[in-house]
Design a protein around this motif. Sequence first.
Motif, PDB file in Angstrom:
ATOM      1  N   ARG A 201     -23.480 -29.634  -3.109  1.00 37.39           N
ATOM      2  CA  ARG A 201     -22.220 -29.662  -3.851  1.00 37.39           C
ATOM      3  C   ARG A 201     -21.183 -28.694  -3.289  1.00 37.39           C
ATOM      4  NH1 ARG A 201     -21.788 -31.568  -8.985  1.00 37.39           N
ATOM      5  NH2 ARG A 201     -19.608 -31.024  -8.584  1.00 37.39           N
ATOM      6  N   ASP A 202     -21.388 -28.176  -2.102  1.00 41.21           N
ATOM      7  CA  ASP A 202     -20.483 -27.227  -1.463  1.00 41.21           C
ATOM      8  C   ASP A 202     -20.752 -25.816  -1.976  1.00 41.21           C
ATOM      9  OD1 ASP A 202     -18.588 -26.293   0.275  1.00 41.21           O
ATOM     10  OD2 ASP A 202     -16.882 -27.279  -0.663  1.00 41.21           O
ATOM     11  N   HIS A 203     -20.208 -24.840  -1.270  1.00 37.99           N
ATOM     12  CA  HIS A 203     -20.426 -23.443  -1.626  1.00 37.99           C
ATOM     13  C   HIS A 203     -19.421 -22.947  -2.658  1.00 37.99           C
ATOM     14  CE1 HIS A 203     -22.548 -23.795   2.216  1.00 37.99           C
ATOM     15  NE2 HIS A 203     -23.238 -22.710   1.890  1.00 37.99           N
ATOM     16  N   ARG A 204     -18.206 -23.433  -2.601  1.00 40.65           N
ATOM     17  CA  ARG A 204     -17.149 -22.935  -3.473  1.00 40.65           C
ATOM     18  C   ARG A 204     -16.997 -23.876  -4.668  1.00 40.65           C
ATOM     19  NH1 ARG A 204     -13.037 -19.307  -3.384  1.00 40.65           N
ATOM     20  NH2 ARG A 204     -11.153 -19.856  -4.570  1.00 40.65           N
ATOM     21  N   LEU A 205     -17.445 -23.411  -5.829  1.00 41.71           N
ATOM     22  CA  LEU A 205     -17.411 -24.223  -7.034  1.00 41.71           C
ATOM     23  C   LEU A 205     -17.173 -23.326  -8.246  1.00 41.71           C
ATOM     24  CD1 LEU A 205     -20.568 -26.471  -6.494  1.00 41.71           C
ATOM     25  CD2 LEU A 205     -18.197 -27.272  -6.451  1.00 41.71           C
ATOM     26  N   VAL A 207     -18.329 -22.074 -11.596  1.00 40.36           N
ATOM     27  CA  VAL A 207     -19.637 -22.109 -12.246  1.00 40.36           C
ATOM     28  C   VAL A 207     -19.681 -21.146 -13.420  1.00 40.36           C
ATOM     29  CG1 VAL A 207     -20.869 -22.758 -10.130  1.00 40.36           C
ATOM     30  CG2 VAL A 207     -20.608 -20.346 -10.710  1.00 40.36           C
ATOM     31  N   THR A 225     -15.871 -18.388  -9.597  1.00 36.23           N
ATOM     32  CA  THR A 225     -16.019 -19.359  -8.521  1.00 36.23           C
ATOM     33  C   THR A 225     -17.013 -18.834  -7.498  1.00 36.23           C
ATOM     34  OG1 THR A 225     -13.762 -20.162  -8.808  1.00 36.23           O
ATOM     35  CG2 THR A 225     -14.829 -20.654  -6.715  1.00 36.23           C
ATOM     36  N   SER A 226     -18.020 -19.625  -7.184  1.00 34.99           N
ATOM     37  CA  SER A 226     -18.996 -19.230  -6.174  1.00 34.99           C
ATOM     38  C   SER A 226     -18.349 -19.274  -4.794  1.00 34.99           C
ATOM     39  CB  SER A 226     -20.215 -20.147  -6.218  1.00 34.99           C
ATOM     40  OG  SER A 226     -19.843 -21.487  -5.930  1.00 34.99           O
ATOM     41  N   THR A 252     -22.096 -25.936 -12.873  1.00 35.58           N
ATOM     42  CA  THR A 252     -20.751 -26.470 -12.690  1.00 35.58           C
ATOM     43  C   THR A 252     -20.610 -27.756 -13.494  1.00 35.58           C
ATOM     44  OG1 THR A 252     -19.055 -26.908 -11.007  1.00 35.58           O
ATOM     45  CG2 THR A 252     -21.240 -27.894 -10.650  1.00 35.58           C
ATOM     46  N   ASP A 253     -19.380 -28.263 -13.596  1.00 37.51           N
ATOM     47  CA  ASP A 253     -19.101 -29.483 -14.374  1.00 37.51           C
ATOM     48  C   ASP A 253     -19.616 -29.365 -15.800  1.00 37.51           C
ATOM     49  OD1 ASP A 253     -18.067 -30.551 -12.016  1.00 37.51           O
ATOM     50  OD2 ASP A 253     -19.941 -31.568 -11.490  1.00 37.51           O
ATOM     51  N   VAL A 264     -26.345 -25.757  -9.702  1.00 36.39           N
ATOM     52  CA  VAL A 264     -26.181 -25.767  -8.254  1.00 36.39           C
ATOM     53  C   VAL A 264     -26.750 -24.502  -7.605  1.00 36.39           C
ATOM     54  CG1 VAL A 264     -24.175 -27.296  -8.286  1.00 36.39           C
ATOM     55  CG2 VAL A 264     -23.837 -24.811  -8.476  1.00 36.39           C
TER      56      VAL A 264
END
Length: 298
Positions: A201-205, A207, A225-226, A252-253, A264
């Motif tokens: 899901r990518d590194h920057r999310l 959370v 944000t991660s 996330t989400d 994640v």
Amino acid sequence: MTIRELAAGACALTLALACAGCVSPAGPTAATRSGGPAPGGATSGAPAPGTRTPGAGGTDAVHGWSKDRILAAVAEHPGTTRTAAPTVLNSLVGAVFTHSAAGDHFCTASVVDSAGLNLIVTAAHCVDDPHLGPRGDLVFVPGYRAGETPNGVWPLLSVTVDPRWQESGDPDIDVAFAVVAPQNGRQVQQVLGANLLGVDRDHRLPVKVTGYPSSSDLPITCSNTSEEQSPTQLRIDCPDYTGGTSGSPWVTDFDPATRTGTVVGVIGGYQRGGNTADTSYSSYFGDDVQALYDRATG
């Protein structure tokens, strides 16, 4: 974070708290351990590689530190036990104890979606020591608050970790899935629901990270944000994630209506989750974590 290296004599306390690894002054090494109950010697019947059944060898002390001793030592170092702003607890997240909710708390875990409706996710270093084997007689207590167990006490039946973790404590796969026993004829996901597993899901999310410090009977939650620590590691800046928060899910989400989202990451990985209370790490959830999940649910 999970075991934290505090200043001066406080590092011994952090090691005893057993979550997110404390590193030696020389830096993190494969031999650096987080605390936790004593390893058990049991094995499951014919598990796939990396799947272990906890034995009954746990003790009431975390490397010789009882809950009372931990709390007494924490009281001597109040600067290390700040509590983040309280939020409504996600009931899918819980504390991991030895024996029962009256035992020693040393890590955090959360329910993750599975066909068996019985799976939780945490950090590998919470449930398996690469040198000593699986840790035994553990229970998951979702929604734990100040001695209350509103969502039940769920014993761990089996644990799945990656062979690379078992062999060398590889921080890039500091993730574990555990099957918990049904209670009153119902599985944990039937009672509480579950977060989805998020892979690649990518590194920057954005959370939410919820965890249980060992110094408190209440959880803390941080939203941020991660970031990319490395291609195989995530990092996040959140205050007060001290011993006990290893295994805390990065969600996330998040849907406030269902109080579920997609996990994640979990506090762990680099430095066993981090050697300061204000920065946490996680192994990146990629193909290896998907394979681990497939083995746990296969």
